[in-house]
Enzyme design. Structure first.
Site, PDB file in Angstrom:
ATOM      1  CG  HIS A   1      26.692  17.965 -24.200  1.00  0.00           C
ATOM      2  ND1 HIS A   1      25.520  18.389 -23.611  1.00  0.00           N
ATOM      3  CD2 HIS A   1      27.680  18.634 -23.561  1.00  0.00           C
ATOM      4  CE1 HIS A   1      25.803  19.277 -22.660  1.00  0.00           C
ATOM      5  NE2 HIS A   1      27.113  19.443 -22.621  1.00  0.00           N
TER       6      HIS A   1
ATOM      7  CG  ASP B   1      31.171  19.892 -21.135  1.00  0.00           C
ATOM      8  OD1 ASP B   1      31.377  20.588 -20.130  1.00  0.00           O
ATOM      9  OD2 ASP B   1      30.122  19.943 -21.808  1.00  0.00           O
TER      10      ASP B   1
ATOM     11  CG  HIS C   1      30.846  21.638 -14.943  1.00  0.00           C
ATOM     12  ND1 HIS C   1      30.444  20.395 -15.389  1.00  0.00           N
ATOM     13  CD2 HIS C   1      30.942  22.415 -16.044  1.00  0.00           C
ATOM     14  CE1 HIS C   1      30.298  20.425 -16.708  1.00  0.00           C
ATOM     15  NE2 HIS C   1      30.604  21.644 -17.133  1.00  0.00           N
TER      16      HIS C   1
ATOM     17  CD  GLU D   1      27.778  23.608 -16.939  1.00  0.00           C
ATOM     18  OE1 GLU D   1      27.902  24.557 -17.715  1.00  0.00           O
ATOM     19  OE2 GLU D   1      27.588  22.434 -17.340  1.00  0.00           O
ATOM     20  CD  GLU D   2      27.185  19.462 -18.867  1.00  0.00           C
ATOM     21  OE1 GLU D   2      26.295  20.053 -19.526  1.00  0.00           O
ATOM     22  OE2 GLU D   2      28.376  19.434 -19.235  1.00  0.00           O
TER      23      GLU D   2
END
Length: 355
Positions: free
Chosen positions: A317, A175, A61, A207-208
């Site tokens: 994150h 990520d 993503h 996505e997040e």
């Protein structure tokens, strides 16, 4: 690693992924593929092998966690709201980039010096709603003069670096720029290697913030089988040592369970068997919190056998993350070998629940 460096250092929070998408498009245009996407901004390269079916989706993503400007104070400070999941303790005094049109403004998430903290303040977690970004402005009119508006994206900043062991990659947004990189590298390998199917490789958006691009992308490309390439949680830091949890550098991670999906068992076993045949070390993960794009892929139309394959990552994150270069290379190798095994007969076996 130049491609992974470009991907991680690009700015692309949820809903503002254009900078990363441009890099992916540039790479796809070098291959013999048909470029496809959806109406939200997901992008893929479709490559037919020796057969049109089954259609195999391989997706990272594009987006990273970040923020959005939510308020400009009279004094010229910026209040912000999160895009994606953040723990407020990792934010104070960190550098960020505020994106406004074609301009970029460096800022810092403000915090008090320890000398002036009260006893009560020292003993509590500082809430994000009380934080602000300082971009060196002196008034709200100056901020507006510079072109910054409520709704502008805010991105963490961290340079890409390979640490002295020549294996540990340190960067922001691993990520999931790692997943974008893997999808592109698999497609690069398949330019010269046979596969009995059609591969659609690339990346989704948003996505997040709730797997939104996964839903529209699956509808757009209509896969028979789907792999979400994403990071898992490395639990190998002091105080977290657990033999059953993934560790950085010990092989690709296969997710057996998360909050959004129980994987297709036949597909899971195919990947595990392929790893064993090719002597690729494998780790497993079960995680009741969080999910990946596979949570949407597997529910597309009549149902799509899906699996999450990735690497163990530290500190996701936050402004910085780490993965193992060796793990990333093993995911590429594993996905190429798996794709070369999946023909129409194997696909039918994966969905033969009525026999």
């Amino acid at each position: 690693m130049r491609l992974l460096q470009r991907l991680t250092e690009a700015n692309g929070v949820s809903g503002y992924e254009h900078e990363v998408r441009d890099i992916v498009r540039d790479e796809l245009q070098q291959f013999d593929v048909h470029i496809v996407g959806d109406g939200l901004g997901s992008i893929f390269g479709e490559k037919k092998g020796t057969s049109e079916k089954p259609r195999i989706l391989l997706a990272g993503h594009l987006d990273e966690v970040g923020f959005m400007v939510s308020e400009i104070t009279k004094s010229g400070y910026l209040r912000f709201t999160p895009l994606g999941g953040w723990w407020s303790q990792v934010l104070l005094s960190q550098r960020v980039i505020v994106l406004s049109g074609n301009r970029k403004f460096t800022g810092v998430i403000g915090s008090k010096a320890p000398h002036v903290l009260t006893v009560e303040e020292r003993n509590k977690v500082y809430p994000m709603k009380e934080m602000y970004i300082d971009i060196g402005a002196h008034s709200d009119s100056q901020v507006k003069e510079w072109g910054i508006r409520v709704g502008d994206p805010v991105v963490p900043t961290c340079p890409f670096e390979i640490l002295p062991d020549q294996d540990t990659i340190l960067a922001k947004a691993l990520d999931n720029r790692m997943g974008c990189y893997v999808a592109l590298e698999v497609l690069r390998r398949l330019q010269v290697e046979d596969h009995p199917n059609t591969v659609i490789a690339g990346a989704t958006v948003q996505e997040e913030v709730g797997l939104r691009g996964a839903q529209t992308a699956a509808y757009a490309v209509d896969p028979d089988i789907a792999f979400a390439i994403d990071v898992g949680i490395a639990e190998d830091a002091p105080g977290q040592e657990n033999l059953l949890h993934p560790k950085m550098g010990e092989g690709p991670v296969i997710t057996f369970l998360d909050a959004t999906m129980v994987p297709n068992i036949g597909l899971r076993d195919l990947v595990l068997d392929t790893a064993a045949e090719n002597r690729i070390p494998i780790q497993s993960e079960t995680m009741l919190g969080g999910g990946t794009d596979a949570g949407r892929f597997h529910m597309n139309q009549r149902g799509v056998p899906s699996l999450v394959v990735g690497v163990a990552a530290r500190y996701i994150h936050s402004h910085v993350s780490m993965v193992s270069k060796k793990d990333v290379e093993n995911v590429v190798e594993l996905m190429v070998k798996v794709i070369q095994k999946i023909d129409e007969k194997k696909y039918r076996e994966l969905i033969s629940f009525l026999h």
